[in-house]
Scaffold this motif. Structure first.
Motif, PDB file in Angstrom:
ATOM      1  N   THR A   1      -4.158  -3.367  -4.692  1.00  0.00           N
ATOM      2  CA  THR A   1      -3.744  -1.963  -4.552  1.00  0.00           C
ATOM      3  C   THR A   1      -3.834  -1.221  -5.876  1.00  0.00           C
ATOM      4  OG1 THR A   1      -2.203  -2.673  -2.841  1.00  0.00           O
ATOM      5  CG2 THR A   1      -1.855  -0.481  -3.742  1.00  0.00           C
ATOM      6  N   PHE A   2      -3.564  -1.935  -7.000  1.00  0.00           N
ATOM      7  CA  PHE A   2      -3.471  -1.259  -8.302  1.00  0.00           C
ATOM      8  C   PHE A   2      -4.571  -1.673  -9.287  1.00  0.00           C
ATOM      9  CE2 PHE A   2       0.997  -1.839  -6.817  1.00  0.00           C
ATOM     10  CZ  PHE A   2       1.243  -0.498  -6.475  1.00  0.00           C
TER      11      PHE A   2
ATOM     12  N   GLN B   1      -2.346  -6.823  -8.249  1.00  0.00           N
ATOM     13  CA  GLN B   1      -2.638  -6.799  -6.819  1.00  0.00           C
ATOM     14  C   GLN B   1      -3.783  -5.819  -6.542  1.00  0.00           C
ATOM     15  OE1 GLN B   1      -1.128  -8.919  -4.608  1.00  0.00           O
ATOM     16  NE2 GLN B   1      -0.271  -9.725  -6.550  1.00  0.00           N
TER      17      GLN B   1
ATOM     18  N   LYS C   1       0.647   3.042  -3.328  1.00  0.00           N
ATOM     19  CA  LYS C   1      -0.655   3.317  -3.949  1.00  0.00           C
ATOM     20  C   LYS C   1      -0.751   4.726  -4.539  1.00  0.00           C
ATOM     21  CE  LYS C   1      -2.903   4.507   0.460  1.00  0.00           C
ATOM     22  NZ  LYS C   1      -3.997   4.150   1.381  1.00  0.00           N
ATOM     23  N   ASN C   2       0.119   5.601  -4.112  1.00  0.00           N
ATOM     24  CA  ASN C   2       0.128   6.966  -4.634  1.00  0.00           C
ATOM     25  C   ASN C   2       1.078   7.146  -5.814  1.00  0.00           C
ATOM     26  OD1 ASN C   2      -1.734   7.855  -2.659  1.00  0.00           O
ATOM     27  ND2 ASN C   2      -0.060   8.108  -1.151  1.00  0.00           N
ATOM     28  N   GLU C   3       1.623   5.993  -6.369  1.00  0.00           N
ATOM     29  CA  GLU C   3       2.614   6.057  -7.452  1.00  0.00           C
ATOM     30  C   GLU C   3       1.959   5.894  -8.825  1.00  0.00           C
ATOM     31  OE1 GLU C   3       5.806   6.588  -7.254  1.00  0.00           O
ATOM     32  OE2 GLU C   3       6.255   6.365  -5.126  1.00  0.00           O
ATOM     33  N   GLU C   4       0.667   6.386  -8.951  1.00  0.00           N
ATOM     34  CA  GLU C   4      -0.050   6.174 -10.208  1.00  0.00           C
ATOM     35  C   GLU C   4       0.649   6.832 -11.393  1.00  0.00           C
ATOM     36  OE1 GLU C   4      -4.430   6.978 -12.229  1.00  0.00           O
ATOM     37  OE2 GLU C   4      -4.160   7.278 -10.069  1.00  0.00           O
TER      38      GLU C   4
ATOM     39  N   SER D   1      -7.559  -0.785  -9.656  1.00  0.00           N
ATOM     40  CA  SER D   1      -8.444   0.298 -10.105  1.00  0.00           C
ATOM     41  C   SER D   1      -7.781   1.227 -11.114  1.00  0.00           C
ATOM     42  CB  SER D   1      -8.917   1.125  -8.894  1.00  0.00           C
ATOM     43  OG  SER D   1      -7.784   1.681  -8.229  1.00  0.00           O
ATOM     44  N   LEU D   2      -6.463   1.010 -11.371  1.00  0.00           N
ATOM     45  CA  LEU D   2      -5.726   1.889 -12.288  1.00  0.00           C
ATOM     46  C   LEU D   2      -6.190   1.667 -13.724  1.00  0.00           C
ATOM     47  CD1 LEU D   2      -2.073   1.661 -10.886  1.00  0.00           C
ATOM     48  CD2 LEU D   2      -3.731   3.507 -10.550  1.00  0.00           C
TER      49      LEU D   2
ATOM     50  N   ASP E   1       0.813  -1.215   0.000  1.00  0.00           N
ATOM     51  CA  ASP E   1       0.000   0.000   0.000  1.00  0.00           C
ATOM     52  C   ASP E   1       0.847   1.267   0.000  1.00  0.00           C
ATOM     53  OD1 ASP E   1      -2.248  -1.485  -0.098  1.00  0.00           O
ATOM     54  OD2 ASP E   1      -2.766  -1.296   2.032  1.00  0.00           O
ATOM     55  N   ARG E   2       2.101   1.144   0.362  1.00  0.00           N
ATOM     56  CA  ARG E   2       2.986   2.317   0.394  1.00  0.00           C
ATOM     57  C   ARG E   2       3.197   2.876  -1.010  1.00  0.00           C
ATOM     58  NH1 ARG E   2       8.067   0.626   4.058  1.00  0.00           N
ATOM     59  NH2 ARG E   2       8.791   2.655   3.252  1.00  0.00           N
TER      60      ARG E   2
END
Length: 619
Positions: A592-593, A590, A528-531, A595-596, A525-526
């Motif tokens: 975490t990603f 995974q 998750k802001n690396e879109e 929804s990208l 999750d660390r």
């Protein structure tokens, strides 16, 4: 009545008289029977006595008959010994008979038999005559060895047919036997010495004029002059670090092949490396030495140490000349492959003489090896030292292709390893191990001269691959050298693959490694802001991967001298790229990603594999 009485009286007297007469007759008959019985006993005793005397006389007659036969010297023996040539079969037969009579006369003389004196004189005179004729015959044969261009094996074979002559002399005239033996030893010693001295001298005239010197060491800088000399000489000989065809000298066909004929080689302007001359010289020695030893044992009836002593009396001077000549050559020789081949020639020749059960040359073989081994080890240590002392900065322009020093090592090491397989030597293996360590250190020192890690790896891979290829041509696949360079090549190849994937795909690779590490710790999750970063990586890969793979393939094929190795590296790099992209897919799958939106732009893994295959070079 009176008449009847008178008649009765008369009849009575007549009857008495008759009875008396009968009694007398019977008494006489009894006496006669007693006498006959006594005579029969006497006759029986006489018969037994006569039988014993007959047997005794027969026994005496047998002994006397044998004695007389042995004592009698037939006229045919006298005429044959005196008049017939010694080469006649008749002479040989009568000589055997004479030898028997001489031995019998000695036996009778020892028993002090008087009859012995009757024949002693004639037997002695016949013995002297036989000794004189035999001496003259054998000496004549020995002197015939000395004539120029004589094949001494022919008179030797003749002597073997009359080996009993020497046996006769040894039994009956030891002084003459010693004279003949000494004359033979003196003659053959000079013949062998003269022959081998001349042959060795003529052999050296057909040796290569260009030989290795003290500057021809593995770590010595190559010069333009040496390059030209080596190029010009490749048609006629190999370099001092390359085995080439030189190893065929150890094959059974060449090892026991006909010896070189120097004047024929000179006429044809042929030249040979030292080991070829060495093989020819020592095979001639082996052949002549074995034949001579067997002749000595057969003709002079010697065995064990006596045979070895006699052999050394004849061949000692020649063997000393061999060792002295070899010592002079070896002391100034820097061709380690030639020395090592000579060592293995001797090891094989020693096995041949052992198989023939001829110990005559055993000490000589040992003496030769005691000369050769230290020199080989010294040259090897000099090569090790030369590589250890090499300064990479003095070796000219940097080049990522295989270095000439590593090529020298590869050729040399494979040569020694392949030769050493038949008769392994631990000291040699230890020195090769030291040499390998120094070469590995040298390669690392040379690689450190390149400014970029990429060029360093190209240099290392090219050199490891070249050394491995050369070694595998000659050495066993499971040899220590092959195994060591396989591990080094694999490690540097893996590092190089990472190195060439880094410029075009480094961002994706770093993200995959970072994400996989966080996944193991449950901390994905660390990221998750690396879109934005992920979007850039997905779109960047999709737009540039084909161009990057093509460029990478061309670059790899230009960098590596071995096309097969270059192809293998490209295949490894493409396989690794697919594994990283597969890892990228797994990370983006995974929760975490998921929804990208950019995930829809990922290239299908199967489609990528199909496309990648199109970029694999075919050589």
């Amino acid at each position: 009545t009176t008449d009847e009485f008178i008649l009765d009286e008369v009849d009575s007297k007549t009857l008495d008289h008759y009875c008396i007469r009968m009694e007398g007759m019977l008494s006489g008959f009894q006496s006669d029977l007693s006498s006959i019985s006594s005579e029969i006993q006497t006759l029986q005793q006489q018969s037994v006595s006569m039988n014993v005397r007959l047997k005794n006389r027969q026994a005496v007659r047998s002994h006397l008959s044998q004695l007389v036969d042995e004592l009698v010297v037939p006229g045919v023996m006298i005429s044959t010994i005196l008049e017939s040539p010694v080469t006649e079969q008749e002479f040989l037969e009568q000589l055997h008979e004479l030898n028997t009579k001489i031995n019998f006369a000695k036996e009778l003389s020892f028993r002090e038999t008087l009859a012995c004196s009757d024949i002693q004189d004639i037997v002695d005179r016949l013995k002297l005559k036989a000794v004189s004729k035999i001496r003259e015959f054998i000496l004549q044969k020995i002197y015939s060895f000395r004539k120029p261009m004589t094949n001494y094996q022919i008179p030797q074979n003749t002597l073997l047919k009359y080996r009993f002559f020497y046996q006769f002399l040894l039994a009956n005239e030891r002084t003459v036997a010693k004279e003949i033996r000494d004359e033979y030893v003196d003659t053959m010693s000079k013949i062998y010495y003269s022959y081998f001295k001349s042959y060795s001298g003529r052999l050296l005239k057909v040796q290569y004029e260009e030989v290795a010197d003290k500057d021809d060491l593995m770590g010595v800088e190559d010069t333009a002059k040496k390059d030209i000399l080596q190029f010009l000489s490749l048609s006629s000989r190999n370099t001092i670090f390359t085995l080439g065809q030189r190893g065929t000298i150890l094959s059974p066909a060449e090892l026991e092949g006909p010896i070189l004929v120097p004047h024929t080689a000179q006429r044809g302007d042929s030249r040979y490396p030292y080991e070829t001359l060495f093989r020819s010289q020592h095979y001639a020695l082996l052949d002549n030495g074995c034949r001579e030893y067997l002749f000595l044992c057969d003709f002079f009836m010697v065995t064990g140490n006596s045979a070895l002593d006699l052999f050394n009396c004849i061949m000692g001077k020649t063997l000393s000349m061999f060792l002295k000549s070899m010592s002079t050559y070896v002391s100034d020789c820097y061709d380690s492959i030639a020395i090592f081949l000579c060592i293995h020639i001797i090891l094989r020749f020693r096995a041949i003489t052992a198989k023939r059960t001829i110990p005559a040359l055993d000490k000589f073989w040992d003496a030769v090896l005691e000369l050769l081994w230290p020199r080989f080890e010294l040259i090897l240590e000099m090569n090790i030292q030369s590589i250890r002392n090499t300064d990479p900065q003095k070796l000219g322009v940097l080049d990522t292709r295989p270095h000439y020093i590593t090529r020298r090592y590869a050729e040399f090491s494979s040569a020694i390893v392949s030769i050493n397989q038949t008769f392994p030597n631990e000291r040699t293996n230890a020195l090769l191990g030291q040499l390998q360590v120094e070469v590995e250190n040298f390669v690392l020192k040379m690689a450190a001269e390149f400014p970029s890690r990429r060029d360093q790896l190209i240099f290392l891979i090219n050199n490891y691959d070249m050394m491995l290829s050369v070694l595998m041509e000659r050495a066993a696949d499971d040899s220590k050298e092959v195994e060591s360079f396989q591990q080094l090549l694999l490690a540097r190849t893996q590092e190089f693959i990472e190195e060439i994937l880094s410029p075009p795909f480094g961002g994706m690779i770093a993200f995959v490694k970072e994400a996989e590490a966080l996944m193991e710790k449950g901390q994905l999750d660390r990221l998750k802001n690396e879109e934005a970063r992920i979007t850039q990586l997905v779109r960047g890969f999709s737009s540039t991967w084909k161009q990057s793979v093509e460029s990478m393939s061309q670059d790899v094929m230009r960098s590596f001298t071995n096309f097969k190795n270059g192809t293998s590296i490209i295949q490894g790099a493409l396989t690794q790229l697919i594994q990283y992209y597969h890892g990228f897919h797994k990370v983006l799958n995974q929760p975490t990603f998921r929804s990208l939106a950019v995930r829809s732009e990922l290239i299908n893994l199967h489609h990528l594999m199909v496309e990648v295959k199109k970029h694999k070079p075919n050589f």
